[in-house]
Enzyme design. Structure first.
Site, PDB file in Angstrom:
ATOM      1  N   PHE A 178      11.628   2.377  51.718  1.00  0.00           N
ATOM      2  CA  PHE A 178      12.012   0.991  51.986  1.00  0.00           C
ATOM      3  C   PHE A 178      10.796   0.056  51.852  1.00  0.00           C
ATOM      4  O   PHE A 178      10.743  -0.806  50.966  1.00  0.00           O
ATOM      5  CB  PHE A 178      12.653   0.953  53.387  1.00  0.00           C
ATOM      6  CG  PHE A 178      12.699  -0.386  54.043  1.00  0.00           C
ATOM      7  CD1 PHE A 178      13.148  -1.512  53.354  1.00  0.00           C
ATOM      8  CD2 PHE A 178      12.300  -0.528  55.377  1.00  0.00           C
ATOM      9  CE1 PHE A 178      13.191  -2.757  53.980  1.00  0.00           C
ATOM     10  CE2 PHE A 178      12.350  -1.764  56.009  1.00  0.00           C
ATOM     11  CZ  PHE A 178      12.786  -2.879  55.308  1.00  0.00           C
TER      12      PHE A 178
ATOM     13  N   THR B  98      13.209  10.823  52.329  1.00  0.00           N
ATOM     14  CA  THR B  98      14.109   9.848  52.967  1.00  0.00           C
ATOM     15  C   THR B  98      14.419   8.673  52.039  1.00  0.00           C
ATOM     16  O   THR B  98      14.796   7.600  52.510  1.00  0.00           O
ATOM     17  CB  THR B  98      13.497   9.311  54.279  1.00  0.00           C
ATOM     18  OG1 THR B  98      12.244   8.684  53.965  1.00  0.00           O
ATOM     19  CG2 THR B  98      13.271  10.405  55.280  1.00  0.00           C
TER      20      THR B  98
ATOM     21  N   LYS C 108       3.133  17.227  60.627  1.00  0.00           N
ATOM     22  CA  LYS C 108       2.285  17.644  59.495  1.00  0.00           C
ATOM     23  C   LYS C 108       2.076  16.488  58.520  1.00  0.00           C
ATOM     24  O   LYS C 108       0.975  16.289  58.007  1.00  0.00           O
ATOM     25  CB  LYS C 108       2.952  18.798  58.728  1.00  0.00           C
ATOM     26  CG  LYS C 108       2.791  20.147  59.359  1.00  0.00           C
ATOM     27  CD  LYS C 108       3.334  21.197  58.386  1.00  0.00           C
ATOM     28  CE  LYS C 108       3.248  22.587  58.948  1.00  0.00           C
ATOM     29  NZ  LYS C 108       3.937  23.564  58.100  1.00  0.00           N
TER      30      LYS C 108
ATOM     31  N   TYR D 215       6.517  12.022  66.085  1.00  0.00           N
ATOM     32  CA  TYR D 215       6.180  10.816  65.321  1.00  0.00           C
ATOM     33  C   TYR D 215       5.083  10.014  66.041  1.00  0.00           C
ATOM     34  O   TYR D 215       4.053   9.689  65.460  1.00  0.00           O
ATOM     35  CB  TYR D 215       7.444   9.983  65.173  1.00  0.00           C
ATOM     36  CG  TYR D 215       7.308   8.707  64.376  1.00  0.00           C
ATOM     37  CD1 TYR D 215       7.142   8.743  62.986  1.00  0.00           C
ATOM     38  CD2 TYR D 215       7.395   7.462  64.997  1.00  0.00           C
ATOM     39  CE1 TYR D 215       7.078   7.560  62.248  1.00  0.00           C
ATOM     40  CE2 TYR D 215       7.335   6.285  64.260  1.00  0.00           C
ATOM     41  CZ  TYR D 215       7.172   6.338  62.881  1.00  0.00           C
ATOM     42  OH  TYR D 215       7.101   5.160  62.157  1.00  0.00           O
TER      43      TYR D 215
ATOM     44  N   LYS E 273       1.362   9.762  64.618  1.00  0.00           N
ATOM     45  CA  LYS E 273       0.790   8.479  64.181  1.00  0.00           C
ATOM     46  C   LYS E 273      -0.463   8.134  64.983  1.00  0.00           C
ATOM     47  O   LYS E 273      -1.384   7.499  64.478  1.00  0.00           O
ATOM     48  CB  LYS E 273       1.828   7.363  64.330  1.00  0.00           C
ATOM     49  CG  LYS E 273       2.978   7.448  63.323  1.00  0.00           C
ATOM     50  CD  LYS E 273       2.533   6.989  61.933  1.00  0.00           C
ATOM     51  CE  LYS E 273       3.707   6.845  60.977  1.00  0.00           C
ATOM     52  NZ  LYS E 273       3.303   6.407  59.640  1.00  0.00           N
TER      53      LYS E 273
ATOM     54  N   TYR F 126     -13.021   9.062  60.354  1.00  0.00           N
ATOM     55  CA  TYR F 126     -13.518   9.024  58.965  1.00  0.00           C
ATOM     56  C   TYR F 126     -14.360   7.771  58.757  1.00  0.00           C
ATOM     57  O   TYR F 126     -15.340   7.781  58.018  1.00  0.00           O
ATOM     58  CB  TYR F 126     -12.357   9.048  57.956  1.00  0.00           C
ATOM     59  CG  TYR F 126     -11.960  10.440  57.514  1.00  0.00           C
ATOM     60  CD1 TYR F 126     -11.161  11.254  58.312  1.00  0.00           C
ATOM     61  CD2 TYR F 126     -12.379  10.950  56.281  1.00  0.00           C
ATOM     62  CE1 TYR F 126     -10.787  12.531  57.906  1.00  0.00           C
ATOM     63  CE2 TYR F 126     -12.009  12.223  55.865  1.00  0.00           C
ATOM     64  CZ  TYR F 126     -11.221  13.007  56.685  1.00  0.00           C
ATOM     65  OH  TYR F 126     -10.856  14.272  56.279  1.00  0.00           O
TER      66      TYR F 126
HETATM   67  P1  NAD Z   1      11.158   5.184  54.538  1.00  0.00           P
HETATM   68  O1  NAD Z   1      11.708   6.426  55.124  1.00  0.00           O
HETATM   69  O2  NAD Z   1      12.060   4.351  53.717  1.00  0.00           O
HETATM   70  O3  NAD Z   1       9.866   5.487  53.678  1.00  0.00           O
HETATM   71  C1  NAD Z   1       9.046   6.603  53.855  1.00  0.00           C
HETATM   72  C2  NAD Z   1       8.795   7.212  52.490  1.00  0.00           C
HETATM   73  O4  NAD Z   1       7.897   8.317  52.631  1.00  0.00           O
HETATM   74  C3  NAD Z   1      10.068   7.757  51.841  1.00  0.00           C
HETATM   75  O5  NAD Z   1      10.156   7.333  50.509  1.00  0.00           O
HETATM   76  C4  NAD Z   1       9.908   9.257  51.941  1.00  0.00           C
HETATM   77  O6  NAD Z   1      10.605   9.963  50.933  1.00  0.00           O
HETATM   78  C5  NAD Z   1       8.413   9.397  51.850  1.00  0.00           C
HETATM   79  N1  NAD Z   1       7.912  10.651  52.397  1.00  0.00           N
HETATM   80  C6  NAD Z   1       8.260  11.244  53.574  1.00  0.00           C
HETATM   81  N2  NAD Z   1       7.591  12.399  53.721  1.00  0.00           N
HETATM   82  C7  NAD Z   1       6.794  12.527  52.628  1.00  0.00           C
HETATM   83  C8  NAD Z   1       5.878  13.519  52.190  1.00  0.00           C
HETATM   84  N3  NAD Z   1       5.630  14.625  52.912  1.00  0.00           N
HETATM   85  N4  NAD Z   1       5.229  13.334  51.006  1.00  0.00           N
HETATM   86  C9  NAD Z   1       5.477  12.239  50.254  1.00  0.00           C
HETATM   87  N5  NAD Z   1       6.342  11.275  50.607  1.00  0.00           N
HETATM   88  C10 NAD Z   1       6.995  11.429  51.781  1.00  0.00           C
HETATM   89  O7  NAD Z   1      10.559   4.340  55.755  1.00  0.00           O
HETATM   90  P2  NAD Z   1       9.792   2.943  55.786  1.00  0.00           P
HETATM   91  O8  NAD Z   1      10.459   2.106  56.798  1.00  0.00           O
HETATM   92  O9  NAD Z   1       9.593   2.421  54.421  1.00  0.00           O
HETATM   93  O10 NAD Z   1       8.385   3.379  56.407  1.00  0.00           O
HETATM   94  C11 NAD Z   1       7.193   3.427  55.641  1.00  0.00           C
HETATM   95  C12 NAD Z   1       6.006   3.654  56.576  1.00  0.00           C
HETATM   96  O11 NAD Z   1       5.924   2.581  57.507  1.00  0.00           O
HETATM   97  C13 NAD Z   1       6.110   4.938  57.389  1.00  0.00           C
HETATM   98  O12 NAD Z   1       4.815   5.513  57.477  1.00  0.00           O
HETATM   99  C14 NAD Z   1       6.549   4.465  58.747  1.00  0.00           C
HETATM  100  O13 NAD Z   1       6.099   5.312  59.769  1.00  0.00           O
HETATM  101  C15 NAD Z   1       5.890   3.090  58.830  1.00  0.00           C
HETATM  102  N6  NAD Z   1       6.629   2.204  59.752  1.00  0.00           N
HETATM  103  C16 NAD Z   1       7.799   1.597  59.384  1.00  0.00           C
HETATM  104  C17 NAD Z   1       8.456   0.782  60.294  1.00  0.00           C
HETATM  105  C18 NAD Z   1       9.731   0.061  59.955  1.00  0.00           C
HETATM  106  O14 NAD Z   1      10.288  -0.598  60.831  1.00  0.00           O
HETATM  107  N7  NAD Z   1      10.224   0.091  58.741  1.00  0.00           N
HETATM  108  C19 NAD Z   1       7.932   0.594  61.578  1.00  0.00           C
HETATM  109  C20 NAD Z   1       6.762   1.264  61.922  1.00  0.00           C
HETATM  110  C21 NAD Z   1       6.090   2.043  60.997  1.00  0.00           C
END
Ligand code: NAD
Ligand code: UDP
Length: 339
Positions: free
Chosen positions: A15, A39, A93, A147, A151, A161
């Site tokens: 997303f 996802t 992981k 999670y 994080k 790092y």
């Molecule tokens: P999302 O699930 O749409 O995107 C996550 C992406 O990471 C997906 O495309 C998924 O396929 C990919 N992914 C998962 N595991 C993977 C792996 N092992 N190797 C490679 N790719 C992998 O979710 P999002 O909302 O777009 O979130 C993106 C980031 O922002 C995440 O790290 C999430 O923790 C962080 N985040 C999002 C929100 C929110 O409200 N959208 C809030 C806090 C943090």
């Protein structure tokens, strides 16, 4: 004109990642999108595949890889409670090994790296709204810990790092963000309520709906990412920049019941509100204190919830839901009493 760079976006088909890739390609950068599609699906970046500045790699960040890049946005991680609790050990992981692999790459390439952290590192907060100085209230053994603690460990790795190896890091703590390209079955509250309303199904409120969240529209968030990566605000890094952590989110706070009512109003749905058990460790209140982002990045959200929801509803009306996988039953939908 801004300097053009080779930029890696992990989780780039997700997303947030797909919107970020759009912005970076638009700016003329050479963008490498890395994803294992856990996802997400290719359709989020299909429109970019013919662009010579865009490259898509199927790869899992828990495994090392060798690329030469100038900047890394590390977003790869399942983000919704339904997705991250599906395989909690893998979630930890991805956060930890993914961060180690990407920080290692940043160290080798002398690349700048932005880590997508989260408001979840504050757990069920006892300080409200949450400033960056608040250290949080996380249950380390609960169903959300894979999670939250993952994080938190990733933030620790970024700062170690940075201190030990001089890696140029940026840490953003993202609060609930919504918009087009959310997965319709990710189980997050905005996608759930809109999909339910568009089908005139019951709107599922967990608990009594008095818990609060603050919802940021995706375009605002992406602007925050880019400002944070590029900032040269005086700070602690070797290039004199501000490295965070910084909260990015919209400070407008709503109860989940208010959100449900707004979605019904905007869709004109005939859905009823129904109450289901509250999941374990569900935070009772959440709202970002964005003073730091305003001061250091000159950033604040511009899209009000009503306007952002209208765009998101239009998106969900336009997609064929049969092209998306449905979620698997799991703990996020269980009663906290049963845990
Ligand atoms: P999302 O699930 O749409 O995107 C996550 C992406 O990471 C997906 O495309 C998924 O396929 C990919 N992914 C998962 N595991 C993977 C792996 N092992 N190797 C490679 N790719 C992998 O979710 P999002 O909302 O777009 O979130 C993106 C980031 O922002 C995440 O790290 C999430 O923790 C962080 N985040 C999002 C929100 C929110 O409200 N959208 C809030 C806090 C943090
Ligand atoms: N929620 C809800 N109904 C749903 C999905 C979620 O009432 O169909 C609630 C959930 O219990 C939480 C809030 O909405 O209190 C936000 O949930 P989400 O999964 O979007 O993200 P969180 O902020 O909890 O990570």
């Amino acid at each position: 004109m801004a300097q053009l760079k080779r930029i890696l976006v992990t989780g780039g088909a997700g997303f947030l990642g797909s919107h970020l890739c759009d912005r970076l390609v638009e700016q003329g950068h050479d963008v490498i999108c890395l994803d294992n599609f856990f996802t997400s699906q290719k359709s989020n970046v299909l429109h970019l595949l013919d662009n010579p500045n865009f490259e898509l790699i199927r790869h899992d960040v828990t495994h090392p890889l060798w690329l030469e890049v100038d900047e890394i946005y590390n977003l790869a991680c399942p983000a919704s409670p339904v997705h991250y609790q599906y395989n909690p050990i893998k979630t930890m992981k991805v956060s930890v090994m993914g961060a180690i692999n990407m920080l290692g790459m940043a160290k080798r390439c002398r690349a700048k790296i932005l880590q997508a952290s989260t408001s979840e590192i504050y757990g069920d907060p006892t300080v409200h709204p949450q400033p960056e100085s608040y250290r949080g209230n996380v249950n380390p053994i609960g169903p959300r810990a894979c999670y939250d603690e993952g994080k938190r460990a990733a933030e620790t790795l970024c700062f170690d790092y940075h201190r030990s190896n001089g890696v140029n890091v940026r840490v953003v703590r993202i609060f609930n963000t919504y918009g087009p390209r959310m997965h319709p079955y990710d189980g997050r509250v905005v996608s759930n309520f809109i999909v339910q309303a568009l089908n005139n199904e019951d709107i599922t409120i967990y608990g009594d709906g008095s818990q609060t969240r603050a919802f940021c529209y995706v375009d605002d968030l992406i602007e925050g990412f880019i400002r944070m990566m590029n900032n040269s605000t005086p700070g602690s890094d070797q290039d004199g920049a501000f490295i965070g952590p910084v909260n990015l989110g919209n400070p407008g706070e709503f109860t989940i019941k208010q959100l449900a009512e707004l979605v019904i109003e905007l869709t004109g749905a005939s859905s009823k509100l129904v109450h289901l058990p509250l999941p374990a460790d569900d935070p009772t209140q959440r709202r970002p204190d964005i003073t730091l982002a305003k001061e250091r990045l000159g950033w604040e959200p511009t899209v009000a919830l009503r306007a952002g929801l209208a765009k998101t509803i239009d998106y969900f009306k336009s997609v064929d839901l049969s092209h998306f996988r449905r979620p698997t039953d799991h703990t996020a939908h269980k009663s906290s009493d049963a845990m």
